[in-house]
Design a protein around this motif. Structure first.
Motif, short mmCIF file in Angstrom:
data_model
loop_
_atom_site.label_atom_id
_atom_site.label_comp_id
_atom_site.label_asym_id
_atom_site.label_seq_id
_atom_site.Cartn_x
_atom_site.Cartn_y
_atom_site.Cartn_z
N SER A 244 0.81 -1.22 0.00
CA SER A 244 0.00 0.00 0.00
C SER A 244 0.84 1.26 0.00
N ALA A 245 2.07 1.20 0.53
CA ALA A 245 2.93 2.39 0.61
C ALA A 245 3.90 2.49 -0.57
N LEU A 246 3.79 1.57 -1.54
CA LEU A 246 4.68 1.57 -2.70
C LEU A 246 4.03 2.29 -3.86
N ASP A 247 4.85 2.94 -4.65
CA ASP A 247 4.31 3.55 -5.88
C ASP A 247 4.00 2.45 -6.88
N ALA A 248 3.22 2.79 -7.91
CA ALA A 248 2.73 1.79 -8.87
C ALA A 248 3.88 1.10 -9.61
N ILE A 249 4.93 1.85 -9.96
CA ILE A 249 6.05 1.25 -10.70
C ILE A 249 6.78 0.24 -9.84
N THR A 250 7.09 0.60 -8.59
CA THR A 250 7.79 -0.31 -7.68
C THR A 250 6.91 -1.53 -7.38
N GLU A 251 5.61 -1.27 -7.22
CA GLU A 251 4.69 -2.37 -6.93
C GLU A 251 4.66 -3.37 -8.07
N ARG A 252 4.60 -2.88 -9.31
CA ARG A 252 4.58 -3.78 -10.47
C ARG A 252 5.88 -4.57 -10.55
N ARG A 253 7.00 -3.90 -10.28
CA ARG A 253 8.29 -4.57 -10.35
C ARG A 253 8.37 -5.69 -9.30
N VAL A 254 7.87 -5.40 -8.10
CA VAL A 254 7.90 -6.39 -7.04
C VAL A 254 7.05 -7.61 -7.41
N LEU A 255 5.84 -7.37 -7.93
CA LEU A 255 4.98 -8.48 -8.27
C LEU A 255 5.54 -9.31 -9.42
N GLU A 256 6.16 -8.65 -10.36
CA GLU A 256 6.81 -9.39 -11.45
C GLU A 256 7.92 -10.27 -10.91
N ASN A 257 8.64 -9.77 -9.90
CA ASN A 257 9.67 -10.59 -9.27
C ASN A 257 9.06 -11.76 -8.50
N ILE A 258 7.89 -11.52 -7.90
CA ILE A 258 7.22 -12.60 -7.17
C ILE A 258 6.83 -13.72 -8.13
N ARG A 259 6.38 -13.35 -9.32
CA ARG A 259 5.97 -14.37 -10.30
C ARG A 259 7.14 -15.26 -10.70
N LYS A 260 8.36 -14.73 -10.54
CA LYS A 260 9.55 -15.52 -10.92
C LYS A 260 10.03 -16.40 -9.78
#
Length: 578
Positions: free
Chosen positions: A501-517
């Motif tokens: 919730s405290a992350l910006d949209a770009i960082t959030e997307r990057r984190v989730l993409e890393n989670i998928r890996k």
């Protein structure tokens, strides 16, 4: 600690026997002085001081021996007291960790802190100080009554009567003192709770300018505690002197009866003086009980509060089965959950399923039960009805209640929105998830959580002390460190309860993409459940499930729900066709 208690009790017995011996020697010496035996004149006209020297040396030896034994008894009491306090606090801590979240929701942190500190201290004081006073007083009653009865039976019987009468009054007053201390303890709980909230919520207090208001509330709580404490102290101060006066009447008894016995030749002056000294010591010992009676009453109340905590049965017990190897999904079957301590329903006949490796977002209004659902998966909470299962359609499902808790919580990891970091180094906080992690593993987890810049900005890298609850980091930085800690654990199911919730949209997307890996410890793709409130988070999921009034009322892709569900459109704030 029966061995140490036995040694200490033996030392106290020797101390009191030594005291009785000293007082008997005083009476014997006075009698010898009176009869002229202490100092005699030899045949050559010189003074014979041998008997006087004998009594003097014996008195000094007994006094020194008793002092040494009393010192050793005091040291043993302190050792036992500290060990007892350690045991009490250790057991309270273990019990607090065993109890489920429902208990902690019903009992505030201030109450648990009070039981661990104030109540544990009072129980320690009672079991050491009060036990010592009562034990020594009881010994001295036996010794003094025995010595006085040896002089004359009337001296012993009268003293015994006044002593037992005074002690009976003490006992009758104890229950009222216990009742008063229970009220004092509850008031002290509120003081602790207000203090902890004032410290932990200092940012909110300052943001809204609530300093004076919170100070006023805290002052009221403290004043309430002071008033109750004063009432308890006033009761003790006004009641305790009465039994002391009754015991002190033994002085009058011994003086009157002793004088008559001396006149009749049944008692000598030395024995009368010795009897008065014995009675004087007895009064002081009973007064000692009076001084610690308040401690004993407090301790009875405090002990009850501690036993209530220690006797509380955990509602969540570990199963015996191990988790099957392979990718894990989850399924909720007719799950119902009620608010702890009430009949308010949070989840009701809730059905929900997530396939292994799937990324699913759960949305819903505030209070719809999203965080409760997240707490069910690692069994931080338990269902009141229905089943929570993990596994897969092809490998079979396992009921969480049948599984070992420690292995379940390694497989299912929840990252809450309100992250908690301990007042330790960054490395120590990360290694909570994987103590054996290497330096390279830590850096990899930090990179996956997009927290590399956090590491670069802090002064001492991984060895940086991050302060109480991570206070030296921003909200977004704390969330990324918590995510890195979760990645390091390599769970099979990862639940993010608004943890971005405290992350910006770009960082959030990057984190989730890393989670998928990411892959779990067995090399399978991780299943991700996103408890989401931001549209940017929802758009990253494969599928969305909407929770309403304790049930999943709609499922599908974001686009399908926008097209077909008006309630969903209102919830996420989009219009039809956008």
């Amino acid at each position: 600690m029966p061995y140490k208690f036995s040694i200490t009790a033996l030392l106290f017995v020797l101390v009191n026997v030594g005291m009785a011996w000293q007082l008997w020697l005083v009476g014997k010496i006075i009698h010898d002085v009176q009869t002229g035996k202490m100092i005699s004149r030899a045949a050559d006209g010189s003074l014979d001081l041998s008997l006087a020297k004998y009594w003097l040396v014996l008195m000094v030896v007994v006094a020194i021996g008793r002092s040494v034994v009393q010192y050793l008894g005091g040291v043993m009491s302190l050792i036992i007291g500290q060990q007892l306090l350690y045991i009490l606090r250790e057991r309270i801590m273990l019990q607090v960790q065993r109890l489920d979240l429902a208990y902690h929701w019903q009992h505030g942190m201030g109450e648990i802190v009070t039981r661990t500190t104030r109540d544990a201290d009072k129980v320690r004081d009672a079991l050491i100080n009060f036990w010592r006073q009562v034990f020594e007083a009881s010994l001295w009653v036996l010794v003094s009554v025995g010595l006085l009865s040896w002089y004359h039976s009337w001296l012993g019987l009268g003293t015994l009567f006044f002593t037992l009468s005074g002690i009976s009054i003490f006992v009758l007053q104890t229950n009222k003192l216990v009742e008063l201390d229970r009220v004092v303890g509850s008031a002290y709980d509120k003081v602790n709770q207000e203090l902890s909230e004032g410290v932990n919520g200092v940012r909110v207090i300052k943001s809204f300018g609530l300093e004076q208001q919170r100070i006023a509330v805290f002052t009221t709580s403290v004043q309430d505690f002071i008033d109750h404490a004063r009432t308890a102290l006033a009761f003790a101060s006004s009641r305790i002197p009465l039994p002391q006066i009754v015991v002190a009447m033994s002085h009058v008894w011994i003086l009157v009866i002793g004088a008559l016995l001396v006149q009749q030749g049944h008692l000598n002056v030395g024995e009368l003086v010795s009897s008065l000294l014995v009675a004087n010591t007895l009064v002081f010992r009973i007064e000692g009980i009076g001084r610690v009676m308040q401690v004993f009453a407090d301790a009875r109340s405090s002990a009850a509060r501690i036993w209530e905590l220690l006797d509380e049965d955990p509602k969540i017990f570990s199963g015996e089965k191990t988790i099957a190897e392979g990718a894990l999904g989850l399924r909720l079957s007719k799950v119902s959950v009620k608010t702890p301590g009430s009949d308010n329903t949070i989840l009701h006949d809730c059905d929900f399923e997530v396939s292994p490796g799937e990324v699913v977002a759960i949305v819903g209004t505030t209070g719809s039960g999203k965080s409760t659902l997240a707490g069910l998966l690692p069994r931080l909470l338990d269902v009141d009805g229905g089943k929570v299962l993990i596994g897969s359609a092809w490998a079979g499902w396992q009921n969480l209640k049948d599984l070992k808790l420690d292995t379940l919580r390694k497989k299912v990891h929840v990252v809450p929105q309100e992250t908690f970091l301990f007042s330790d180094t960054l490395e120590a906080n990360l290694k909570l998830a994987q103590p054996s992690a290497s330096h390279e593993d830590l850096l990899e987890a930090i990179e996956l959580a997009s927290a590399t810049e956090v590491l670069e900005k802090i002064s001492d890298g991984l060895q940086t002390k991050i302060g109480d609850r991570g206070i030296t980091l921003s909200g977004g930085q704390r969330q990324r460190i918590s995510l890195a800690r979760a990645f390091l654990a390599k769970p099979s199911i990862l639940v993010l309860d608004d943890a971005t919730s405290a992350l910006d949209a770009i960082t959030e997307r990057r984190v989730l993409e890393n989670i998928r890996k990411l892959r779990s410890t067995v090399g399978q793709q991780i299943t991700v459940v996103l408890i989401a409130s931001k549209l940017s988070t929802i758009l990253l999921a494969d599928r969305v499930a909407m929770l309403h009034q304790g049930k999943i009322v709609a499922e599908g892709t974001h686009d399908n729900l926008v097209a077909n569900n008006a309630e969903y459109r209102d919830l996420v704030g989009v219009e039809h066709g956008k």
